[in-house]
Design a protein around this motif. Structure first.
Motif: not given
Length: 71
Positions: A41-46
């Protein structure tokens, strides 16, 4: 204890090259472990924050198609 999960995840992948990032993503997806979902999720947010409108639309269409296959 104050745990900033987003900061910890970013710290873990900071400085990774594309091969290392791909390995992290592939490992998370193949293992399918629930504990890996926040990291993805954090990587997708980036990715989302850096994407232009065309890229965002393409991601949304891909997601929609994937969800339709799951139904």
């Amino acid at each position: 204890m104050d745990l900033n999960l987003r900061k910890a995840i970013l710290s873990n992948v900071s400085g990774h090259n594309t091969d290392q990032l791909e390995a992290t993503i592939v490992d998370a997806v193949q293992n399918g472990e629930e504990k890996m979902l926040p990291g993805l999720g954090v990587l997708f947010e980036m990715i989302w924050k850096e994407a232009n409108e065309g890229d965002k639309q393409e991601m949304l269409e891909t997601l929609e198609q994937s969800l339709q296959k799951q139904a």
